[in-house]
Design a protein around this motif. Structure first.
Motif, PDB file in Angstrom:
ATOM      1  N   UNK A   1      58.483  19.147  44.903  1.00 48.99           N
ATOM      2  CA  UNK A   1      57.241  18.379  44.857  1.00 48.99           C
ATOM      3  C   UNK A   1      56.875  18.056  43.417  1.00 48.99           C
ATOM      4  N   UNK A   2      56.474  16.811  43.203  1.00 44.91           N
ATOM      5  CA  UNK A   2      56.038  16.373  41.885  1.00 44.91           C
ATOM      6  C   UNK A   2      54.687  17.016  41.551  1.00 44.91           C
ATOM      7  N   UNK A   3      54.571  17.566  40.340  1.00 50.40           N
ATOM      8  CA  UNK A   3      53.319  18.197  39.915  1.00 50.40           C
ATOM      9  C   UNK A   3      52.790  17.474  38.678  1.00 50.40           C
ATOM     10  N   UNK A   4      51.531  17.019  38.784  1.00 55.38           N
ATOM     11  CA  UNK A   4      50.911  16.210  37.736  1.00 55.38           C
ATOM     12  C   UNK A   4      49.624  16.873  37.252  1.00 55.38           C
ATOM     13  N   UNK A 130      64.666  23.757  43.080  1.00 53.89           N
ATOM     14  CA  UNK A 130      65.203  24.748  44.010  1.00 53.89           C
ATOM     15  C   UNK A 130      64.253  25.933  44.035  1.00 53.89           C
ATOM     16  N   UNK A 131      64.068  26.520  45.192  1.00 53.21           N
ATOM     17  CA  UNK A 131      63.240  27.722  45.296  1.00 53.21           C
ATOM     18  C   UNK A 131      64.083  28.887  45.787  1.00 53.21           C
ATOM     19  N   UNK A 132      63.677  30.080  45.381  1.00 55.82           N
ATOM     20  CA  UNK A 132      64.315  31.309  45.862  1.00 55.82           C
ATOM     21  C   UNK A 132      63.213  32.226  46.379  1.00 55.82           C
ATOM     22  N   UNK A 146      61.794  26.065  38.295  1.00 62.36           N
ATOM     23  CA  UNK A 146      61.000  25.642  37.145  1.00 62.36           C
ATOM     24  C   UNK A 146      60.088  26.727  36.607  1.00 62.36           C
ATOM     25  N   UNK A 147      59.819  27.758  37.422  1.00 61.07           N
ATOM     26  CA  UNK A 147      58.977  28.877  36.986  1.00 61.07           C
ATOM     27  C   UNK A 147      59.764  29.950  36.245  1.00 61.07           C
ATOM     28  N   UNK A 186      72.759  26.515  41.040  1.00 64.29           N
ATOM     29  CA  UNK A 186      72.864  25.158  41.566  1.00 64.29           C
ATOM     30  C   UNK A 186      71.944  24.205  40.808  1.00 64.29           C
ATOM     31  N   UNK A 187      70.978  24.777  40.072  1.00 69.39           N
ATOM     32  CA  UNK A 187      70.095  23.993  39.211  1.00 69.39           C
ATOM     33  C   UNK A 187      70.801  23.803  37.871  1.00 69.39           C
ATOM     34  N   UNK A 188      70.932  22.553  37.420  1.00 67.80           N
ATOM     35  CA  UNK A 188      71.691  22.244  36.205  1.00 67.80           C
ATOM     36  C   UNK A 188      71.124  22.905  34.955  1.00 67.80           C
ATOM     37  N   UNK A 189      69.880  23.378  35.022  1.00 67.11           N
ATOM     38  CA  UNK A 189      69.286  24.031  33.860  1.00 67.11           C
ATOM     39  C   UNK A 189      69.753  25.466  33.690  1.00 67.11           C
ATOM     40  N   UNK A 190      70.374  26.037  34.744  1.00 66.41           N
ATOM     41  CA  UNK A 190      70.699  27.458  34.720  1.00 66.41           C
ATOM     42  C   UNK A 190      72.152  27.730  34.359  1.00 66.41           C
ATOM     43  N   UNK A 191      72.329  28.872  33.688  1.00 64.00           N
ATOM     44  CA  UNK A 191      73.624  29.297  33.193  1.00 64.00           C
ATOM     45  C   UNK A 191      73.691  30.813  33.262  1.00 64.00           C
ATOM     46  N   UNK A 192      74.867  31.350  33.565  1.00 65.53           N
ATOM     47  CA  UNK A 192      75.066  32.808  33.544  1.00 65.53           C
ATOM     48  C   UNK A 192      75.964  33.152  32.364  1.00 65.53           C
TER      49      UNK A 192
END
Length: 244
Positions: A1-4, A130-132, A146-147, A186-192
């Motif tokens: 969901x877009x948050x503004x 993505x949510x977990x 995003x959190x 699966x989120x492109x921002x994440x890395x292990x």
């Protein structure tokens, strides 16, 4: 969901901007959550526990200017889109220090705002959020990627560090850590970068030879065996964000 988030200390201007954005969202059938803030301090407080994809900010406000507010946003997120809306065109050059998407002069023309919103939404990645859902001692907790700044494996538990510094600790994992963090990756921002960590690369303050320093104050080591691959993945991420 877009948050503004919309922040303006003038109630009438705040309502007009809110009305125009709602009209745009309704016309494009977009799922979004809008929050209005009449004082920059209330937005700063909200940013301790939640993030927004798009910020529309007045510049001349009491206590904290829109320029200072923009700097605070940039310390949290390089990806968020910032649109300045103000009566003072003289601030335009200073405003670009925080890399805003656009600068609109009041009174805002609806057509001009719609055009900027279209550009902003083309750059926002809200649809891929993505949510977990994790099990904690207090019960189930759903977190959006995003959190999350970082996730660490500790003694059969997963410890999440959220934007703003809050810690969320799971109960004993029923699976391996690699399986647990698979949704994050699966989120492109994440890395292990290490078998015991997953990080949100947008939260990195600095990459040193020994590992990542996060904006939340934590340090995440990089496995010596993976150092070159991790470094390249992070640099590619940074380059892709700058190109966008």
């Amino acid at each position: 969901m877009l948050k503004i988030a919309i922040c303006d200390d003038q109630p009438r201007e705040l309502e007009i901007i809110n009305k125009y954005i709602k009209e745009y969202l309704d016309g494009h059938i977009l799922d979004a959550e809008m929050k209005k803030f009449a004082h920059p301090d209330t937005l700063l407080t909200a940013m301790e526990t939640e993030s927004f994809h798009l910020y529309l900010l007045d510049i001349v406000m009491p206590m904290v200017s829109g320029l200072e507010l923009g700097q605070s946003i940039r310390r949290i997120s390089r990806e968020a889109q910032i649109i300045y809306i103000t009566t003072e065109p003289g601030y335009a050059l200073d405003a670009y220090a925080v890399n805003p998407l656009h600068y609109l002069i009041k009174p805002v023309e609806k057509r001009a705002l719609f055009s900027v919103l279209e550009l902003a939404l083309s750059k926002v990645d809200s649809g891929k959020e993505i949510t977990v859902t994790v099990k904690t001692k207090e019960g189930l907790r759903t977190l959006s990627t995003g959190q999350i700044a970082c996730c660490e494996y500790k003694k059969h538990l997963a410890c999440y560090t959220l934007i703003g510094g809050e810690q969320v600790e799971t109960t004993t994992l029923a699976c391996g850590f690699a399986e647990h963090i698979a949704p994050l990756l699966r989120d492109a921002r994440f890395l292990s970068p290490h078998v015991s960590f997953a990080i949100n690369m947008s939260r990195v303050e600095k990459l040193a030879r020994e590992g990542f320093y996060l904006r939340e104050g934590g340090f995440v080591p990089v496995s010596a065996r993976q150092h070159a691959a991790v470094r390249n993945a992070y640099l590619n991420y940074r380059l892709s964000r700058e190109e966008n």
